[in-house]
Design a protein around this motif. Sequence first.
Motif, PDB file in Angstrom:
ATOM      1  N   MET A   1       0.849  -1.196   0.000  1.00  0.00           N
ATOM      2  CA  MET A   1       0.000   0.000   0.000  1.00  0.00           C
ATOM      3  C   MET A   1       0.886   1.248   0.000  1.00  0.00           C
ATOM      4  SD  MET A   1      -2.731   1.306   2.881  1.00  0.00           S
ATOM      5  CE  MET A   1      -3.556  -0.289   2.951  1.00  0.00           C
ATOM      6  N   PRO A   2       0.670   2.180  -0.946  1.00  0.00           N
ATOM      7  CA  PRO A   2       1.491   3.400  -1.007  1.00  0.00           C
ATOM      8  C   PRO A   2       0.978   4.492  -0.076  1.00  0.00           C
ATOM      9  CG  PRO A   2      -0.031   3.349  -2.845  1.00  0.00           C
ATOM     10  CD  PRO A   2      -0.231   2.058  -2.092  1.00  0.00           C
ATOM     11  N   ALA A   3       1.774   5.569   0.034  1.00  0.00           N
ATOM     12  CA  ALA A   3       1.350   6.747   0.799  1.00  0.00           C
ATOM     13  C   ALA A   3       0.100   7.348   0.157  1.00  0.00           C
ATOM     14  CB  ALA A   3       2.474   7.771   0.820  1.00  0.00           C
ATOM     15  N   PRO A   4      -0.764   7.997   0.949  1.00  0.00           N
ATOM     16  CA  PRO A   4      -1.975   8.614   0.384  1.00  0.00           C
ATOM     17  C   PRO A   4      -1.635   9.611  -0.712  1.00  0.00           C
ATOM     18  CG  PRO A   4      -2.050   8.621   2.779  1.00  0.00           C
ATOM     19  CD  PRO A   4      -0.665   8.192   2.407  1.00  0.00           C
ATOM     20  N   LYS A   5      -2.451   9.642  -1.752  1.00  0.00           N
ATOM     21  CA  LYS A   5      -2.253  10.579  -2.856  1.00  0.00           C
ATOM     22  C   LYS A   5      -2.513  12.008  -2.387  1.00  0.00           C
ATOM     23  CE  LYS A   5      -1.092   7.869  -6.235  1.00  0.00           C
ATOM     24  NZ  LYS A   5       0.241   8.005  -6.866  1.00  0.00           N
ATOM     25  N   ASN A   6      -1.656  12.904  -2.784  1.00  0.00           N
ATOM     26  CA  ASN A   6      -1.790  14.321  -2.437  1.00  0.00           C
ATOM     27  C   ASN A   6      -2.509  15.018  -3.587  1.00  0.00           C
ATOM     28  OD1 ASN A   6      -1.471  17.055  -1.846  1.00  0.00           O
ATOM     29  ND2 ASN A   6       0.600  16.802  -1.051  1.00  0.00           N
ATOM     30  N   SER A   7      -3.822  15.122  -3.470  1.00  0.00           N
ATOM     31  CA  SER A   7      -4.600  15.710  -4.563  1.00  0.00           C
ATOM     32  C   SER A   7      -4.324  17.200  -4.729  1.00  0.00           C
ATOM     33  CB  SER A   7      -6.100  15.470  -4.356  1.00  0.00           C
ATOM     34  OG  SER A   7      -6.566  16.083  -3.171  1.00  0.00           O
ATOM     35  N   PHE A   8      -3.926  17.867  -3.651  1.00  0.00           N
ATOM     36  CA  PHE A   8      -3.545  19.283  -3.752  1.00  0.00           C
ATOM     37  C   PHE A   8      -2.356  19.428  -4.690  1.00  0.00           C
ATOM     38  CE2 PHE A   8      -0.972  22.902  -2.391  1.00  0.00           C
ATOM     39  CZ  PHE A   8      -1.901  23.923  -2.311  1.00  0.00           C
ATOM     40  N   LYS A   9      -1.346  18.603  -4.513  1.00  0.00           N
ATOM     41  CA  LYS A   9      -0.162  18.637  -5.374  1.00  0.00           C
ATOM     42  C   LYS A   9      -0.516  18.278  -6.805  1.00  0.00           C
ATOM     43  CE  LYS A   9       4.536  16.726  -5.709  1.00  0.00           C
ATOM     44  NZ  LYS A   9       5.558  15.896  -4.999  1.00  0.00           N
ATOM     45  N   MET A  10      -1.382  17.296  -6.985  1.00  0.00           N
ATOM     46  CA  MET A  10      -1.781  16.886  -8.323  1.00  0.00           C
ATOM     47  C   MET A  10      -2.478  18.026  -9.063  1.00  0.00           C
ATOM     48  SD  MET A  10      -3.196  13.052  -7.413  1.00  0.00           S
ATOM     49  CE  MET A  10      -3.920  12.823  -9.036  1.00  0.00           C
ATOM     50  N   ARG A  11      -3.338  18.752  -8.360  1.00  0.00           N
ATOM     51  CA  ARG A  11      -4.062  19.847  -8.996  1.00  0.00           C
ATOM     52  C   ARG A  11      -3.142  21.039  -9.284  1.00  0.00           C
ATOM     53  NH1 ARG A  11      -9.591  21.090  -5.980  1.00  0.00           N
ATOM     54  NH2 ARG A  11      -9.781  22.474  -7.787  1.00  0.00           N
ATOM     55  N   LEU A  12      -2.121  21.248  -8.436  1.00  0.00           N
ATOM     56  CA  LEU A  12      -1.140  22.293  -8.736  1.00  0.00           C
ATOM     57  C   LEU A  12      -0.471  22.012 -10.077  1.00  0.00           C
ATOM     58  CD1 LEU A  12       0.832  23.055  -5.438  1.00  0.00           C
ATOM     59  CD2 LEU A  12      -1.082  24.321  -6.409  1.00  0.00           C
ATOM     60  N   LYS A  13      -0.113  20.758 -10.293  1.00  0.00           N
ATOM     61  CA  LYS A  13       0.569  20.386 -11.529  1.00  0.00           C
ATOM     62  C   LYS A  13      -0.321  20.592 -12.749  1.00  0.00           C
ATOM     63  CE  LYS A  13       3.785  16.992  -9.571  1.00  0.00           C
ATOM     64  NZ  LYS A  13       4.222  15.571  -9.556  1.00  0.00           N
ATOM     65  N   LYS A  14      -1.621  20.481 -12.556  1.00  0.00           N
ATOM     66  CA  LYS A  14      -2.558  20.690 -13.656  1.00  0.00           C
ATOM     67  C   LYS A  14      -2.812  22.175 -13.932  1.00  0.00           C
ATOM     68  CE  LYS A  14      -5.104  16.375 -12.912  1.00  0.00           C
ATOM     69  NZ  LYS A  14      -6.419  15.783 -12.518  1.00  0.00           N
ATOM     70  N   GLY A  15      -2.321  23.050 -13.025  1.00  0.00           N
ATOM     71  CA  GLY A  15      -2.498  24.482 -13.220  1.00  0.00           C
ATOM     72  C   GLY A  15      -3.850  25.007 -12.792  1.00  0.00           C
ATOM     73  N   GLU A  16      -4.581  24.240 -11.987  1.00  0.00           N
ATOM     74  CA  GLU A  16      -5.888  24.698 -11.515  1.00  0.00           C
ATOM     75  C   GLU A  16      -5.721  25.726 -10.399  1.00  0.00           C
ATOM     76  OE1 GLU A  16      -8.565  21.512 -10.472  1.00  0.00           O
ATOM     77  OE2 GLU A  16      -7.509  20.119 -11.798  1.00  0.00           O
ATOM     78  N   THR A  17      -6.659  26.656 -10.313  1.00  0.00           N
ATOM     79  CA  THR A  17      -6.686  27.589  -9.191  1.00  0.00           C
ATOM     80  C   THR A  17      -7.463  26.954  -8.050  1.00  0.00           C
ATOM     81  OG1 THR A  17      -6.541  29.554 -10.581  1.00  0.00           O
ATOM     82  CG2 THR A  17      -7.409  29.850  -8.370  1.00  0.00           C
ATOM     83  N   GLN A  18      -6.785  26.721  -6.939  1.00  0.00           N
ATOM     84  CA  GLN A  18      -7.427  26.154  -5.764  1.00  0.00           C
ATOM     85  C   GLN A  18      -7.619  27.262  -4.727  1.00  0.00           C
ATOM     86  OE1 GLN A  18      -6.062  21.952  -4.740  1.00  0.00           O
ATOM     87  NE2 GLN A  18      -4.309  22.631  -5.946  1.00  0.00           N
ATOM     88  N   ILE A  19      -8.831  27.378  -4.230  1.00  0.00           N
ATOM     89  CA  ILE A  19      -9.198  28.459  -3.314  1.00  0.00           C
ATOM     90  C   ILE A  19      -9.102  27.972  -1.875  1.00  0.00           C
ATOM     91  CG2 ILE A  19     -10.982  30.102  -2.637  1.00  0.00           C
ATOM     92  CD1 ILE A  19      -9.846  30.572  -5.434  1.00  0.00           C
ATOM     93  N   GLY A  20      -8.367  28.742  -1.057  1.00  0.00           N
ATOM     94  CA  GLY A  20      -8.130  28.318   0.311  1.00  0.00           C
ATOM     95  C   GLY A  20      -8.499  29.340   1.365  1.00  0.00           C
ATOM     96  N   LEU A  21      -8.377  28.910   2.609  1.00  0.00           N
ATOM     97  CA  LEU A  21      -8.690  29.739   3.773  1.00  0.00           C
ATOM     98  C   LEU A  21      -7.616  29.514   4.824  1.00  0.00           C
ATOM     99  CD1 LEU A  21     -11.058  31.552   5.048  1.00  0.00           C
ATOM    100  CD2 LEU A  21     -11.679  29.455   6.278  1.00  0.00           C
ATOM    101  N   TRP A  22      -7.194  30.603   5.472  1.00  0.00           N
ATOM    102  CA  TRP A  22      -6.184  30.551   6.533  1.00  0.00           C
ATOM    103  C   TRP A  22      -6.833  30.194   7.859  1.00  0.00           C
ATOM    104  CZ3 TRP A  22      -2.401  31.130   3.306  1.00  0.00           C
ATOM    105  CH2 TRP A  22      -1.086  31.361   3.737  1.00  0.00           C
ATOM    106  N   LEU A  23      -6.211  29.320   8.629  1.00  0.00           N
ATOM    107  CA  LEU A  23      -6.666  28.989   9.981  1.00  0.00           C
ATOM    108  C   LEU A  23      -5.662  29.524  10.984  1.00  0.00           C
ATOM    109  CD1 LEU A  23      -7.837  25.268   9.527  1.00  0.00           C
ATOM    110  CD2 LEU A  23      -9.194  27.370   9.305  1.00  0.00           C
ATOM    111  N   GLY A  24      -6.063  30.544  11.733  1.00  0.00           N
ATOM    112  CA  GLY A  24      -5.171  31.164  12.693  1.00  0.00           C
ATOM    113  C   GLY A  24      -5.606  31.029  14.132  1.00  0.00           C
TER     114      GLY A  24
END
Length: 253
Positions: A1-24
């Motif tokens: 069994m491999p490490a969990p897939k990092n979908s955030f990294k995968m989408r960065l490579k595709k050039g998609e804009t991912q919208i986020g929020l800061w947790l402070g």
Amino acid sequence: MPAPKNSFKMRLKKGETQIGLWLGLGDPSVAELCAGTGFDWLLIDGEHGPNGLRDTLSQLRAIGAQTQAVVRTRDDNRAEIKQMLDIGAQTLLVPMIESGKQAAEVVRSAKYPPHGVRGVGAALARASSYNGIADYLQTANDEICVLLQVESKAGLDALDDILAQDGVDGVFVGPADLAADLGYLGRPGAPEVQTIVNDTLKKIRTAGKAAGILTSDQTLAQGYKELGVEFLAIGSDVGVLRGGLLALRKAFA
């Protein structure tokens, strides 16, 4: 069994804009609530937020699989990077990067040998499901996402060297610190600052790296989105809560 897939990294490579929020706020219940509101990613802030190792761990658990978690470390300390990865962070944002050498060392800290120097303690780590993921050591490097912050004149001067480092997945422009270093303390929206910010974001993308930024100014945010910024944070739990409370109270003034 491999490490969990990092979908955030995968989408960065595709050039998609991912919208986020800061947790402070440093609270797992807040993190859990925010995770269910549709953001592509949430950033647990260990630089300016009151988040130590166990606070971050609690919030990673609260976020779970609802969305993608990014952890901002206090600095480029190798031991802290190792611990954040061991508790399950797969995407790190490391602040105050000012040279190609510093960037390369962050990458080395985040990767197992032979590509880095991350200490091997997976049998004790949440990241490997406490040794439940048999192939974690062999597959973890591919799923680690390294994001670096450039937020000073020195960082801008070294940007070409930073972008040239293998293993750097993205560069985040820190507008508040950059504005201060350029002589515009507290004025990240100043036209002079924004010209430099936008030019820097374009340069990052032209180099084939993902570009990122945080702003609570929705006009600026829309402009960054149109520019194609790959990871864009549009506010924080602190700002949203305070803004909502002020608006609610004002409605009954």
